[in-house]
Design a protein around this motif. Structure first.
Motif, PDB file in Angstrom:
ATOM      1  N   LYS A 182     -29.213  -8.911 -27.626  1.00  0.00           N
ATOM      2  CA  LYS A 182     -30.237  -9.046 -28.669  1.00  0.00           C
ATOM      3  C   LYS A 182     -30.025 -10.255 -29.572  1.00  0.00           C
ATOM      4  CE  LYS A 182     -33.891  -7.159 -30.689  1.00  0.00           C
ATOM      5  NZ  LYS A 182     -34.262  -8.269 -31.555  1.00  0.00           N
ATOM      6  N   ASP A 233     -32.121  -3.555 -37.656  1.00  0.00           N
ATOM      7  CA  ASP A 233     -33.066  -2.766 -36.854  1.00  0.00           C
ATOM      8  C   ASP A 233     -32.566  -1.334 -36.775  1.00  0.00           C
ATOM      9  OD1 ASP A 233     -35.086  -4.620 -35.934  1.00  0.00           O
ATOM     10  OD2 ASP A 233     -33.531  -5.554 -34.704  1.00  0.00           O
ATOM     11  N   GLU A 291     -35.681  -9.558 -25.928  1.00  0.00           N
ATOM     12  CA  GLU A 291     -35.875  -8.228 -26.531  1.00  0.00           C
ATOM     13  C   GLU A 291     -36.009  -7.148 -25.444  1.00  0.00           C
ATOM     14  OE1 GLU A 291     -38.321  -9.303 -30.640  1.00  0.00           O
ATOM     15  OE2 GLU A 291     -39.435  -9.027 -28.794  1.00  0.00           O
TER      16      GLU A 291
END
Ligand code: BGC
Length: 414
Positions: free
Chosen positions: A333, A297, A37
């Motif tokens: 990611k 996200d 992350e």
């Protein structure tokens, strides 16, 4: 005394120099603190700086973002909202209704977001017609990750049904291997639960239960079977699971301490950051059952004063949906780009599987929002469900009792 005079003069000089350097700035609240992350968010930070922005990082550790959301509420209540916040799903709408989000439609229109984002993703980013968030990616939640060597050493194929999963887990257990790497945190329990639920309920009933909150489906025998499977899952985790972070569970699979993990594809970000190769060191497969649980996200901008901060918000929004950023960020990611026009040739086989199954499930009507990751319902309802899931997982509560509690908890939360 003199010391203080010098200190004051130094502060003034510093203030003057920062006025001279004023430009786009952003304080960014996010919960991307694991290895994969952090590598991913650094891509955004670097692009922002390369475009003249000054980034103030506000990371709040805690997978799934519960701690970050608590920190956000405290900041907003004290009248000091961060400029940009990792926020998603219905929570975007909830903050919009509180009148604290900035309108980023100008950037969205100038950049043609409507043309490059699928309508289903764009819908999450709009509040009463105006753009109120910028999407970064599409994470898939219903994945099964495995250590390739452990499976082959034990003559096990990637399971394609929950019965096969149980048989594999029992075989591994008999061989002294921890079948399931898991961290006992409420959101991780919820993640495993929704993946099992999709598999055992099927897409239609998953939608009824976790999008429509239909009491009959929530209280059905099929839901009892979901909790039965959760009880089995509890038997497949090691005794040190309470409180373990998700990325440490991923490391257990990486290091050969455990065979499987059920987790969204941010886990792939961890495998990749550690130099592991999909198909060789680790395996990915959609968890048993048809469908696709998505988790997008995104960043919302909070209403703040000051041209520098507002310029920072516009710059950040523009970069987030930018084609290059969407590629590089998502390569790190573990997710796939939210934009439809990003070349996928540098992405790995798991990402390709995600992209093709997302398209297929969208056509079949089984593309579903993740409840455990805040995409399907408002916080009060998802919190009520998770409380039951985690109470059941961590006790000897029967499945029938859990289902009764579930229907009551949802009814009380409405
Ligand atoms: C977020 C991911 C994040 C994961 C673990 C999810 O809810 O969508 O971006 O990596 O939580 O923290």
């Amino acid at each position: 005394m003199k010391k203080y005079v010098f200190a004051a003069a130094a502060t003034l000089a510093l203030a003057a120099s920062s006025i001279a350097q004023a430009g786009p700035e952003a304080e960014v609240l996010h919960w991307w603190t694991s290895g994969g992350e952090a590598k991913s968010v650094a891509v955004l930070q670097q692009e922002f700086s390369a475009n003249g922005g000054t980034w103030t990082d506000m990371p709040v550790a805690g997978g799934g973002g519960d701690a970050a959301m608590t920190a956000l509420r405290a900041r907003v209540l004290s009248g000091n909202a961060p400029t940009a916040v990792q926020l998603k799903g219905p929570a975007i709408q909830e903050w919009y209704e509180e009148g604290v989000l900035a309108d980023i439609s100008k950037v969205a229109e100038a950049e043609g977001w409507d043309k490059v984002l699928p309508a289903s993703i764009a819908a999450h980013m709009k509040c009463e017609g105006q753009w109120c968030a910028a999407p970064v990616n599409v994470h898939r939640v219903d994945w099964l990750w495995a250590n390739a060597e452990i499976l082959s050493a034990n003559g096990i194929e990637m399971p394609t049904s929950w019965d096969e999963f149980n048989a594999a887990a029992e075989k591994l257990q008999a061989a002294g291997v921890i079948p399931l790497a898991h961290g006992g945190q409420a959101w991780q329990d919820a993640t495993v639960f929704e993946v099992v639920a999709l598999g055992l309920l099927g897409a239609e009933d998953f939608h009824k239960a976790f999008v429509e909150l239909d009491p009959t489906t929530l209280g059905s025998d099929k839901m009892v079977a979901v909790f039965d499977q959760m009880r089995r899952m509890r038997g497949y985790v090691d005794s040190n699971f309470p409180g373990r972070d998700w990325n440490l569970a991923t490391s257990m699979v990486m290091n050969g301490e455990a065979a499987f993990q059920i987790m969204g594809d941010w886990a792939k970000g961890e495998f990749m950051a550690a130099g592991k190769v999909p198909g060789e060191d680790f395996l990915c497969a959609s968890a048993p059952g048809a469908g696709f649980l998505y988790n997008v996200d995104s960043f919302a901008m909070f209403d703040v004063d000051g041209a520098d901060k507002q310029d920072g918000q516009a710059l950040l929004a523009k970069l987030i949906v930018g084609q290059n950023f969407q590629k590089v960020f998502n390569l790190n990611k573990g997710s796939i780009p939210a934009r439809v026009d990003v070349a996928m040739d540098e992405f790995d086989s798991c990402a390709h599987l995600s992209a093709s199954e997302m398209t297929a499930s969208s056509e079949e009507g089984s593309l579903l929002p993740s409840y455990a990751h805040g995409m399907a319902m408002r916080g009060a309802q998802s919190g009520a469900i998770t409380d039951v899931v985690t109470a059941h997982f961590n006790s000897d509560m029967s499945s029938a009792e859990a289902v009764k509690m579930l229907t009551q908890a949802v009814a009380n939360s409405l």
